[in-house]
Scaffold this active site. Structure first.
Site, short mmCIF file in Angstrom:
data_model
loop_
_atom_site.label_atom_id
_atom_site.label_comp_id
_atom_site.label_asym_id
_atom_site.label_seq_id
_atom_site.Cartn_x
_atom_site.Cartn_y
_atom_site.Cartn_z
N GLU A 120 0.83 -1.27 -0.02
CA GLU A 120 -0.15 0.11 -0.02
C GLU A 120 0.96 1.33 0.03
OE1 GLU A 120 -3.36 2.11 3.17
OE2 GLU A 120 -2.30 0.09 3.40
N ASP A 124 0.27 5.04 0.50
CA ASP A 124 -0.65 6.08 1.16
C ASP A 124 -0.20 7.42 0.53
OD1 ASP A 124 -2.62 4.64 2.35
OD2 ASP A 124 -1.40 4.62 4.19
N GLU A 159 -3.56 10.88 3.21
CA GLU A 159 -4.41 10.66 4.35
C GLU A 159 -4.65 11.91 4.91
OE1 GLU A 159 -4.89 6.14 5.72
OE2 GLU A 159 -2.85 6.90 6.08
N HIS A 186 3.76 1.70 2.94
CA HIS A 186 3.66 0.51 3.66
C HIS A 186 3.97 -0.73 2.78
CE1 HIS A 186 0.91 2.30 6.77
NE2 HIS A 186 0.60 3.20 5.90
#
Length: 456
Positions: free
Chosen positions: A232, A234, A237, A248
């Protein structure tokens, strides 16, 4: 693991059993345009669409309209076991605006936090970008590329998260790998991320009903025995009081079902398949409390542009991902990312393996990111292709304090890395947000993808 004879039997049954498609509501994906750039001021508009995640959809019997899942409970007659449930239950089309508060206009996508529909109240949503043929998820390789979008989160208070990110989902939603999944990308199946979520109702084409328990705090959610994991990135956010970008990584490639320790629950958080903490750059947490927020350098009372550059060691797509840079543009001004200002932490303004290692050491955090390969692993996931996700959500586990307040709450806020935003430690309660902040929303627009320096 199945014995070989069981695998054969399962493949023969695939034509009968499946995560079925409902026909009571037509599925029409809202159109959303993006731009593919090849150089500065040389961008071509492409027509795409978005699809709602299957977890939000009406799940009912194939023979009628009886709910297979109501609140956070499965119907035991329709779903006595995982395979029978997949045979008996159909995931249906979505009324995007009326039921889910999801609307598009040209290159803009707006996600409402709470939508009172004709039959129910919907909380949050998650959508994926489809390819130009509207058949599969668009997959991105961002190595030596940049990704740019505009965001308006002036209507997104403490405790909410308007997120834009990439995950290593299958392009077809798992339809080819798991023939029992009849719905596929058209109906938003196959989600995964590094939290290895166990609240997903169907994983690998089977209902996640084993060990299912309803959430004590969320009347619409629960968790099963299995989770679904993948890499993942991001990109964003955020709410109007805080923002983070965070890679991640996992020890597995592509969407993978987990069970037990593999899922990394509770005390086993750092023993699972994925790095749940990631390596985050949150300007507030990194020591600049004046950079992003209402009236600050990046003024979240107004729309602005977010530019994320994924640099490689040889400045080519064949290289190893070595740095993730961030820029902002607002009112015609390019704004460089903030710099770290934490005692004992060197000066950084981007994500590199050196930054991640230094940050983890100063903050006293477990460095699972490094153990699982760091940015190189993230780059390999991009090389295989990652789907684009946009969502709005509240947090029943930690009230989003990890994004916009002091977290963890049981240690002094003066400890390095604990203060992450200006929101109160008592903020972010979903029961409060879902009633008092129901009109909240986020708008993502003007998505552009291209070589470094081409999109802004």
């Amino acid at each position: 693991m199945f014995p070989a004879v069981s695998l054969l039997a399962f493949s023969l049954l695939a034509t009968v059993y499946g995560q079925q498609i409902g026909t009571l509501t037509a599925e029409n994906h809202p159109r959303l345009s993006i731009q593919q750039c090849t150089g500065k001021n040389n961008c071509q508009t492409q027509q795409h669409s978005v699809v709602l995640d299957s977890n939000w959809r009406w799940l009912h019997s194939t023979s009628g309209s009886t709910n297979c899942y109501t609140g956070n409970t499965w119907d035991e007659s329709l779903c006595p076991d995982a395979v029978t449930c997949a045979q008996n239950c159909a995931v249906d089309g979505a009324d995007y605006s009326g039921t889910y508060g999801i609307t598009t206009s040209g290159n803009a996508l707006t996600l409402k936090f709470v939508q009172q529909g004709p039959y129910s109240k919907n909380i949050g949503s998650r959508v994926y970008l489809m390819d130009a043929n509207d058949q599969q998820y668009e997959l991105f390789n961002m190595k030596n590329q940049e990704f740019t979008f505009d965001v308006d989160m002036s209507n997104l208070p403490c405790g909410l998260n308007g997120a834009l990110y990439f995950v290593e989902m299958d392009a077809d939603g798992g339809k080819s790998r798991f023939p029992s999944n009849k719905a596929g990308a058209k109906y938003g199946t196959g989600y995964c991320d590094t939290q290895c979520p166990q609240d997903i109702k169907f994983i690998n084409g089977e209902a996640n009903i084993q060990g299912w328990e309803g959430s004590p705090s969320d009347p619409n959610a629960g968790s099963g025995q299995f989770g679904t994991c993948c890499n993942e990135m991001d990109v964003w956010e955020a709410n109007m009081n805080g923002a983070a970008f965070t890679p991640h990584v996992c020890s597995v490639q592509s969407q993978t079902r987990c069970e037990g320790t593999e899922c990394g629950d509770g005390d086993e958080r750092y023993d699972g398949l994925c790095d749940k903490d990631g390596c985050d750059f949150n300007s507030f947490r990194m020591g600049d409390q004046t950079f992003l927020g209402p009236g600050k350098t990046v003024n979240t009372n107004q729309k602005f542009t977010v530019v994320t550059q994924f640099l490689t060691n040889n400045n080519q797509t064949s290289g190893t991902l070595s740095e993730i840079r961030r820029l902002y543009v607002q009112n015609g001004q390019v704004i460089a990312n903030s710099k770290t200002n934490i005692p004992g932490l060197g000066t950084f303004d981007s994500i590199t393996d050196d930054f991640c290692n230094a940050q983890k050491q100063v903050f006293g955090d477990d460095n699972t990111f490094e153990k699982l390969g760091g940015l190189n692993t993230m780059g390999q996931a991009f090389q295989r292709g990652m789907a684009l996700v946009m969502s709005i959500w509240d947090d029943h586990a930690a009230n989003m304090l990890w994004l916009d307040s002091d977290y963890p709450t049981d240690v002094p806020a003066t400890n390095p890395g604990v203060s992450r935003g200006p929101c109160s430690a008592s903020s972010g309660l979903p029961t409060t947000l879902e009633t008092q902040m129901a009109g909240s929303s986020v708008t993502f627009s003007n998505i552009k993808v291209g070589p470094i320096g081409s999109t802004f």
